[in-house]
Design an enzyme around this catalytic site. Structure first.
Site, PDB file in Angstrom:
ATOM      1  N   HIS A  99      13.451  -0.282 -12.122  1.00 35.55           N
ATOM      2  CA  HIS A  99      12.058  -0.632 -11.816  1.00 35.55           C
ATOM      3  C   HIS A  99      11.412  -1.324 -13.026  1.00 35.55           C
ATOM      4  O   HIS A  99      11.774  -1.044 -14.164  1.00 35.55           O
ATOM      5  CB  HIS A  99      11.270   0.633 -11.468  1.00 35.55           C
ATOM      6  CG  HIS A  99      11.480   1.073 -10.056  1.00 35.55           C
ATOM      7  ND1 HIS A  99      10.458   1.505  -9.252  1.00 35.55           N
ATOM      8  CD2 HIS A  99      12.600   1.108  -9.295  1.00 35.55           C
ATOM      9  CE1 HIS A  99      10.931   1.807  -8.054  1.00 35.55           C
ATOM     10  NE2 HIS A  99      12.244   1.583  -8.055  1.00 35.55           N
ATOM     11  N   GLU A 101       4.331   2.235  -4.058  1.00 34.56           N
ATOM     12  CA  GLU A 101       3.480   3.071  -4.915  1.00 34.56           C
ATOM     13  C   GLU A 101       2.038   2.568  -4.925  1.00 34.56           C
ATOM     14  O   GLU A 101       1.101   3.358  -5.045  1.00 34.56           O
ATOM     15  CB  GLU A 101       4.049   3.140  -6.333  1.00 34.56           C
ATOM     16  CG  GLU A 101       4.129   1.805  -7.045  1.00 34.56           C
ATOM     17  CD  GLU A 101       4.822   1.880  -8.415  1.00 34.56           C
ATOM     18  OE1 GLU A 101       5.313   2.957  -8.772  1.00 34.56           O
ATOM     19  OE2 GLU A 101       4.864   0.855  -9.108  1.00 34.56           O
TER      20      GLU A 101
HETATM   21  C1  NOJ Z   1       6.990   3.306 -12.040  1.00 34.25           C
HETATM   22  C2  NOJ Z   1       7.973   3.302 -10.928  1.00 34.25           C
HETATM   23  O1  NOJ Z   1       7.824   2.179 -10.121  1.00 34.25           O
HETATM   24  C3  NOJ Z   1       7.785   4.575 -10.154  1.00 34.25           C
HETATM   25  O2  NOJ Z   1       8.613   4.584  -9.028  1.00 34.25           O
HETATM   26  C4  NOJ Z   1       8.084   5.734 -11.053  1.00 34.25           C
HETATM   27  O3  NOJ Z   1       7.834   6.908 -10.356  1.00 34.25           O
HETATM   28  C5  NOJ Z   1       7.195   5.705 -12.288  1.00 34.25           C
HETATM   29  N1  NOJ Z   1       7.259   4.428 -12.908  1.00 34.25           N
HETATM   30  C6  NOJ Z   1       7.591   6.752 -13.316  1.00 34.25           C
HETATM   31  O4  NOJ Z   1       8.844   6.434 -13.836  1.00 34.25           O
HETATM   32 CA    CA Z   2       6.451   0.060 -10.680  1.00 33.38          CA
END
Ligand code: NOJ
Ligand code: CA
Length: 751
Positions: A531, A556
């Protein structure tokens, strides 16, 4: 002798003056290369229509500060003569380890132009063009040579001269993030819209110009041509952005007001006169020194790609980017497998629970370089009071494992299992995590044993917080730990500015870092899903253990204010061109306030969420909502589709597509005659006439159809849906209605 001289001169003359032309295998694309004086340029047509008007190629080089004084670097921009040209044809069909189709045809005609630049020394530059029926790829190649050995790139100056003021779906150009909402506008409107298009709240933002945009950039011309600009096989090179040259462009590196940490570029060098309007010029991501690349011959640039068609569906079925990547570099791929997973994740994103174990510690110091008397050991956490919100605890993880086992999900992601989250988001903190030490309430051995006893694996999580040096130092130990406990997949993350400071997520050095991790992971038989890493350019063909990336605005953001309903009708045209996205769909309880203090809500209907398992192709698919939501009587019937839908395919047919409006795709399950259809639309709703002519003639199938209820609406009635069952055969037609922000999903199981 004299006669021979004239014979040679006449033989060479066309090389100097005349244009070199090749056609795509079917003849519908034509690529023309020529010299504009001494500057190389190319042009592209599709079915006789201009796609790229004559556009210059070249690179500006920087002077190495160690070079002797007064030694200015000569750019690779002009002063060229054609040394030789070679054409060839290539046609092969290959099988990806995982993918949308079982077979991929790689069929192109190639033109390689060798250029000689006379000057203080003699330099050779090769321009290689590959012309497919769905587009063009071209790259710069720098052979080993005495007068071009080590060199530094000031910037690449590849032009893409458009024929007019096209409609574009664009993201603000940014060295660090593409977690933004796509803008739809004419090219001429980019400048005015730019400031408001930036997601200034992201944890790392570095925009560089009010007309800078990211790739993959999708456009549509007034007369219905779809054009997509991107890159393929970005290896040991910086990620490319595009900068639109408009009448207000004075320098190509204009600092934007308000950028939280925008890099201040050195004064722009004196420039050649600006090209005409609606010309994009490449703009590479700098490293911490401000330069765009440190090269050593022999070397090459990534491919610059232009996908083109008069049918939007062809944009989605194109394999041009994969084809331009090198074949699989791994001998044994038997351990790589498409995976459906759930995870201890959404409840932290929504804010209901936490990654960290305790709220007592203002900061923690881990790390190899921390003096022992400052360093926090695992047992220190045992002395703290748990905050009661730590989700990655034994009891909860067991529940997720049970849920996965009951529902055919192969893995359970657990975030927040390892110490360090107490102050992880500090901008400049280097030694954040060691990727090995679990919190006291996470029994590493016991939970893995439990998972394995149920036929499930845990999925590892490595949030690096962008402290890349720290991650690289621990990488071998972290992967070895995964091997020891039986993990075969890791979700990594790069939240925040890159540490060591000054570097950017998309620079040459960072691109090398991500690839290094993927290569090392392969040695350990580990699949990677990174990510916030660089945006993909098809490297998953060469390294199929790179099963996913985020590198865009994922689900998210539904918890951070929402994604526009058309968001997922654009991503397949843009972000997904380079490789699959871990979009993490499947949020069926769309109103977050029903179970948390979060007032955000998901901007799709329930059926819109189901459709994403088809329309957002990925070999890695998450069932992202909470088990208790999937088990609720009102949502369990919809969850059945998530249980049933596979994530590995033999065939895919894009049936309808229009950027930002709708996408409908039918896919055939790997090794079977079962089909799954998904359709996702924007805020306007959509009517689909689904012709089942892809089914095997004469065969009977049982279809389960998940549709938005007639009064469903992503805003005020998102959870209203119907499930109907029908016997279907090839040739039949289904009329299906998608609500505003909705979609449909169908499973068609062969009898
Ligand atoms: C951002 C990521 O996109 C997400 O999926 C993750 O939970 C958080 N960072 C924490 O690592
Ligand atoms: Ca992210």
């Amino acid at each position: 002798m004299k006669r021979l001289f004239w014979q040679i001169l006449f033989a060479l003359l066309p090389l100097c003056a005349a244009a070199q032309t090749i056609q795509s295998p079917s003849g519908q694309l034509t690529l023309t290369f020529s010299l504009d004086g001494t500057r190389p340029q190319y042009a592209l047509t599709y079915k006789g229509r201009d796609v790229i008007l004559p556009s210059h190629l070249g690179l500006e080089l920087a002077r190495d500060k160690h070079a002797s004084r007064g030694m200015e670097e000569t750019d690779l921009i002009d002063g060229f003569a054609i040394e030789k040209t070679e054409t060839s044809t290539f046609d092969e069909t290959w099988q990806p380890v995982w993918g949308e189709t079982r077979d991929i045809r790689n069929h192109y005609n190639e033109l390689a132009v060798t250029l000689r630049q006379a000057g203080a020394g003699e330099r050779i530059l090769v321009l290689r063009f590959r012309l497919y029926d769905d587009g063009l790829g071209f790259r710069y190649e720098f052979p080993s040579q005495p007068d071009l050995n080590y060199f530094l790139i000031q910037d690449e100056r590849t032009e893409f001269r458009m024929t007019g003021d096209h409609t574009a779906w664009w993201l603000p150009g940014d060295y660090d993030t593409q977690e933004q909402q796509t803008q739809e506008s004419r090219l001429s409107e980019i400048r005015a819209r730019f400031h408001d298009a930036v997601n200034w709240g992201n944890s790392s933002v570095a925009v560089f110009s009010p007309t800078g945009v990211q790739t993959a950039l999708q456009m549509r011309t007034a007369d219905g041509l779809y054009i997509n600009l991107h890159e393929a096989a970005c290896v040991d090179y910086a990620t490319m952005h595009l900068e639109l040259v408009d009448p207000q462009t004075t320098a190509l590196t204009t600092r934007l007001q308000g950028a939280s940490n925008a890099y201040t570029p050195p004064p722009a060098p004196a420039r050649a006169p600006l090209p005409p309007p609606f010309t994009f010029v490449s703009h590479l991501t700098p490293d911490a020194t401000g330069l765009k690349g440190a090269m050593q011959t022999p070397c090459r640039s990534p491919w610059r790609t232009v996908i083109v068609s008069d049918d939007a569906r062809d944009m989605l079925s194109s394999n041009l980017i994969l084809n331009l990547n090198e074949p699989c570099a791994l001998d044994d791929v038997s351990w790589i497998h498409p995976t459906k997973y759930c995870g201890v994740w959404w409840e932290m994103i929504v804010g209901k629970s936490a990654w960290n174990y305790t709220d007592e510690l203002p900061s923690v110091q881990l790390g190899l370089d921390t003096p022992p008397d400052f360093r926090l050991a695992a047992f220190d956490f045992r002395r703290t009071t748990p905050n009661g919100r730590h989700a990655a605890n034994n009891e909860k993880v067991r529940r997720y494992i049970d849920f996965a086992a009951r529902n055919g999900l192969q893995q359970v992601l657990v975030e927040g299992w390892n110490v360090g989250w107490e102050d992880w988001a500090n901008r400049w903190k280097r030694d954040v995590f060691d990727f090995q030490t679990p919190y006291p309430d996470f029994d590493l051995q016991g939970l893995n044993d439990y998972a394995h006893s149920k036929g499930v694996r845990l999925m590892m999580h490595h949030e690096t917080s962008s402290s890349t040096q720290n991650y690289e130092r621990y990488l071998e130990d972290a992967y070895a730990l995964m091997n020891r406990y039986g993990y075969d997949a890791v979700k990594s993350g790069y939240v925040g500015d890159i540490i060591p400071r000054g570097d950017h997520h998309y620079s040459q050095s960072m691109n090398n870092h991500y690839l290094h991790c993927v290569q090392q992971a392969a040695r350990h038989h580990i699949m990677v899903n990174a990510h916030e890493a660089t945006r993909p350019t098809g490297l998953c063909r060469t390294y199929p253990n790179l099963v996913g990336n985020e590198s865009a605005r994922g689900t998210e953001y539904e918890a951070f204010g929402g994604n526009r309903p058309d968001h997922t009708c654009i991503l397949p045209f843009t972000r997904l061109q380079g490789g699959p996205m871990d979009y993490t769909p499947g949020i069926l309880e769309t109103q977050l306030s029903t179970w948390s203090d979060n007032t955000s809500w998901v901007r799709t209907t329930v059926c819109g969420q189901l459709a994403l398992y088809l329309t957002m192709y990925s070999p890695l698919q998450m069932a992202a909502d909470l088990p208790e939501h999937y088990e609720r009587p009102d949502l369990a019937p919809a969850f059945q589709f998530i249980r049933d839908v596979p994530c590995d395919w033999d065939d895919s047919r894009y049936l309808e597509a229009e950027p930002a409006d709708y996408i409908t795709v039918a896919r055939r399950q790997k090794g079977s005659d079962n089909w799954f259809v998904g359709s996702k639309c924007d805020e306007n709703g959509h009517q689909t006439t689904l012709k089942l002519d892809f089914l095997q003639p004469g065969r009977t199938y049982d279809a389960t159809i998940y549709t938005d209820a007639p009064d469903a609406h992503y805003q005020h009635n998102p959870k209203a849906y119907n499930v109907t069952r029908k016997t279907v055969r090839c040739g039949q037609t289904l009329k299906l209605t998608s609500a505003p922000g909705g979609g449909f999903a169908v499973s068609i199981i062969a009898r």
